[in-house]
Design a protein around this motif. Sequence first.
Motif, PDB file in Angstrom:
ATOM      1  N   VAL A   1      24.648  -7.007  34.450  1.00 11.68           N
ATOM      2  CA  VAL A   1      25.206  -8.062  35.254  1.00 11.68           C
ATOM      3  C   VAL A   1      25.115  -7.674  36.631  1.00 11.68           C
ATOM      4  N   ALA A   2      25.724  -6.266  36.948  1.00 14.97           N
ATOM      5  CA  ALA A   2      25.905  -6.034  38.202  1.00 14.97           C
ATOM      6  C   ALA A   2      24.647  -5.696  38.816  1.00 14.97           C
ATOM      7  N   GLU A   3      23.729  -5.450  38.279  1.00 10.19           N
ATOM      8  CA  GLU A   3      22.366  -4.930  38.732  1.00 10.19           C
ATOM      9  C   GLU A   3      21.578  -6.299  39.259  1.00 10.19           C
ATOM     10  N   LYS A   4      21.657  -7.230  38.448  1.00 12.78           N
ATOM     11  CA  LYS A   4      20.992  -8.376  38.844  1.00 12.78           C
ATOM     12  C   LYS A   4      21.584  -9.049  39.909  1.00 12.78           C
ATOM     13  N   LEU A   5      23.051  -9.104  39.867  1.00 12.02           N
ATOM     14  CA  LEU A   5      23.685  -9.840  41.147  1.00 12.02           C
ATOM     15  C   LEU A   5      23.432  -8.904  42.261  1.00 12.02           C
ATOM     16  N   ASN A   6      23.202  -7.717  42.287  1.00 14.35           N
ATOM     17  CA  ASN A   6      23.137  -6.967  43.470  1.00 14.35           C
ATOM     18  C   ASN A   6      21.752  -7.473  43.997  1.00 14.35           C
ATOM     19  N   LYS A   7      20.924  -7.711  43.135  1.00 13.94           N
ATOM     20  CA  LYS A   7      19.587  -7.881  43.759  1.00 13.94           C
ATOM     21  C   LYS A   7      19.463  -9.329  44.507  1.00 13.94           C
ATOM     22  N   THR A   8      20.100 -10.327  43.563  1.00  8.14           N
ATOM     23  CA  THR A   8      20.059 -11.658  44.266  1.00  8.14           C
ATOM     24  C   THR A   8      20.836 -11.694  45.655  1.00  8.14           C
ATOM     25  N   ILE A   9      22.163 -10.950  45.567  1.00  6.22           N
ATOM     26  CA  ILE A   9      22.646 -10.876  46.765  1.00  6.22           C
ATOM     27  C   ILE A   9      22.050 -10.391  48.059  1.00  6.22           C
ATOM     28  N   GLU A  10      21.561  -9.177  47.492  1.00  4.13           N
ATOM     29  CA  GLU A  10      20.693  -8.785  48.706  1.00  4.13           C
ATOM     30  C   GLU A  10      19.432  -9.524  49.171  1.00  4.13           C
ATOM     31  N   ASN A  11      18.914 -10.293  48.466  1.00  2.78           N
ATOM     32  CA  ASN A  11      17.962 -11.179  48.687  1.00  2.78           C
ATOM     33  C   ASN A  11      18.644 -12.141  49.763  1.00  2.78           C
ATOM     34  N   LEU A  12      19.828 -12.844  49.355  1.00  3.95           N
ATOM     35  CA  LEU A  12      20.236 -13.958  50.105  1.00  3.95           C
ATOM     36  C   LEU A  12      20.717 -13.367  51.277  1.00  3.95           C
ATOM     37  N   LYS A  13      21.410 -12.192  51.463  1.00  4.51           N
ATOM     38  CA  LYS A  13      21.699 -11.495  52.624  1.00  4.51           C
ATOM     39  C   LYS A  13      20.516 -11.558  53.663  1.00  4.51           C
ATOM     40  N   SER A  14      19.477 -11.217  53.175  1.00  2.54           N
ATOM     41  CA  SER A  14      18.312 -11.014  53.845  1.00  2.54           C
ATOM     42  C   SER A  14      17.813 -12.206  54.668  1.00  2.54           C
ATOM     43  N   LEU A  15      18.361 -13.204  53.881  1.00  2.00           N
ATOM     44  CA  LEU A  15      17.867 -14.602  54.539  1.00  2.00           C
ATOM     45  C   LEU A  15      18.665 -14.833  55.569  1.00  2.00           C
ATOM     46  N   GLY A  16      19.847 -14.302  55.718  1.00  5.14           N
ATOM     47  CA  GLY A  16      20.662 -14.527  56.817  1.00  5.14           C
ATOM     48  C   GLY A  16      22.036 -15.252  56.140  1.00  5.14           C
ATOM     49  N   ALA A  17      22.204 -15.479  54.991  1.00 10.90           N
ATOM     50  CA  ALA A  17      23.490 -16.078  54.379  1.00 10.90           C
ATOM     51  C   ALA A  17      24.483 -15.316  54.537  1.00 10.90           C
TER      52      ALA A  17
ATOM     53  N   ALA B   1      27.014 -12.960  29.006  1.00 10.97           N
ATOM     54  CA  ALA B   1      27.940 -12.485  29.878  1.00 10.97           C
ATOM     55  C   ALA B   1      28.968 -13.637  29.971  1.00 10.97           C
ATOM     56  N   THR B   2      30.218 -13.397  30.028  1.00  8.38           N
ATOM     57  CA  THR B   2      31.457 -14.511  30.271  1.00  8.38           C
ATOM     58  C   THR B   2      31.423 -14.838  31.692  1.00  8.38           C
ATOM     59  N   ASP B   3      31.745 -16.119  31.982  1.00  7.07           N
ATOM     60  CA  ASP B   3      32.086 -16.342  33.266  1.00  7.07           C
ATOM     61  C   ASP B   3      32.980 -15.227  34.020  1.00  7.07           C
ATOM     62  N   SER B   4      33.986 -15.049  33.279  1.00  5.36           N
ATOM     63  CA  SER B   4      34.829 -13.746  33.980  1.00  5.36           C
ATOM     64  C   SER B   4      34.225 -12.481  34.531  1.00  5.36           C
ATOM     65  N   GLU B   5      33.339 -12.120  33.466  1.00  2.00           N
ATOM     66  CA  GLU B   5      32.734 -10.962  33.855  1.00  2.00           C
ATOM     67  C   GLU B   5      31.577 -11.233  34.932  1.00  2.00           C
ATOM     68  N   ILE B   6      30.914 -12.239  34.999  1.00  2.00           N
ATOM     69  CA  ILE B   6      30.028 -12.529  36.144  1.00  2.00           C
ATOM     70  C   ILE B   6      30.770 -12.710  37.271  1.00  2.00           C
ATOM     71  N   ARG B   7      31.983 -13.181  37.361  1.00  2.00           N
ATOM     72  CA  ARG B   7      32.813 -13.314  38.707  1.00  2.00           C
ATOM     73  C   ARG B   7      33.152 -11.968  38.974  1.00  2.00           C
ATOM     74  N   ILE B   8      33.623 -11.132  38.200  1.00  2.00           N
ATOM     75  CA  ILE B   8      34.176  -9.925  38.737  1.00  2.00           C
ATOM     76  C   ILE B   8      33.144  -9.036  39.152  1.00  2.00           C
ATOM     77  N   ALA B   9      31.866  -9.213  38.676  1.00  2.00           N
ATOM     78  CA  ALA B   9      30.700  -8.262  38.885  1.00  2.00           C
ATOM     79  C   ALA B   9      30.265  -8.953  40.277  1.00  2.00           C
ATOM     80  N   PHE B  10      30.249 -10.057  40.479  1.00  3.03           N
ATOM     81  CA  PHE B  10      29.793 -10.837  41.699  1.00  3.03           C
ATOM     82  C   PHE B  10      30.581 -10.411  42.775  1.00  3.03           C
ATOM     83  N   ALA B  11      32.006 -10.265  42.756  1.00  2.00           N
ATOM     84  CA  ALA B  11      32.939  -9.627  43.840  1.00  2.00           C
ATOM     85  C   ALA B  11      32.655  -8.243  44.254  1.00  2.00           C
TER      86      ALA B  11
END
Lengths: 126, 126
Positions: free
Chosen positions: B92-108, A108-118
Amino acid sequence: MEIIIDIEADAPLFAQLIEQIKNAVLSDKISPGDPLPSIRQLANDLDLNNKTVAKAYRLLERDSVIRTKGYRGTFIHPDAKANSAIDLNDIVAEKLNKTIENLKSLGATDSEIRIAFANALNKDKN
Amino acid sequence: MEIIIDIEADAPLFAQLIEQIKNAVLSDKISPGDPLPSIRQLANDLDLNNKTVAKAYRLLERDSVIRTKGYRGTFIHPDAKANSAIDLNDIVAEKLNKTIENLKSLGATDSEIRIAFANALNKDKN
DNA sequence: TAATGTACCCCTTTTATTAATGGTACATAT
DNA sequence: ATATGTACCATTAATAAAAGGGGTACATTA
């Protein structure tokens, strides 16, 4: 407890405030149960906006370093010393580092990761 | 193979191009080994910038949907059909979703997560 | 010579976010 | 009345990134 805010510093004002209060707890300059200045009082003393101080207090409360008791004021949390040593941001950084490293290894490119993160962070905001 | 680019669409131009080529592969409109137009040729036909087409080709190549053979041109990858069904962005979206959900549950807070994310993504960029 | 993919450089516009500020208002309880 | 934390409304300046464009150049090989 002396609090010194440097307007020219890199760190945001609210972050400086949080750091100094945590340090004061860790070095026993203030102890559990001690009262803290009110938001308005501290904002006035340090020449900061109420909101800036309120933000610092809100985050300190979330991390159980202080306890707010409504109209009765704000006090140092019983477990403040232990909780001051924990930086949630360190934990967040570590977990994100691992996830990102994983995604990059998949190509995954940085750009793709950023967009998916947002998208992921905003997905339940409609 | 017809490719239609909608300048008014929400999706970026390079993303539309990628999607349509993948769809053409999935619906057997183009098959492994078939040649694709050159970057310059396609950019000219669709009235796009060379860079926009080159970006789409670069990502398609990374996902093994096409193969570029230098001066010989660009061709559909032998495994294009299977690879067109895989969308790295979904993973990418799936993995980021899981990580973010985890972080939010910690209160971030969202803000803390965003800042830590930006740092993590840029950490090896000095 | 011409065309291929590719790799640089710099640029504009648009969009999003942070940090901080300002104002108003509320329930609470001394 | 006064002070507490808190919750809204809003704006500003600084920063960052995405998307796309423009140009130039390279080695390769038909």
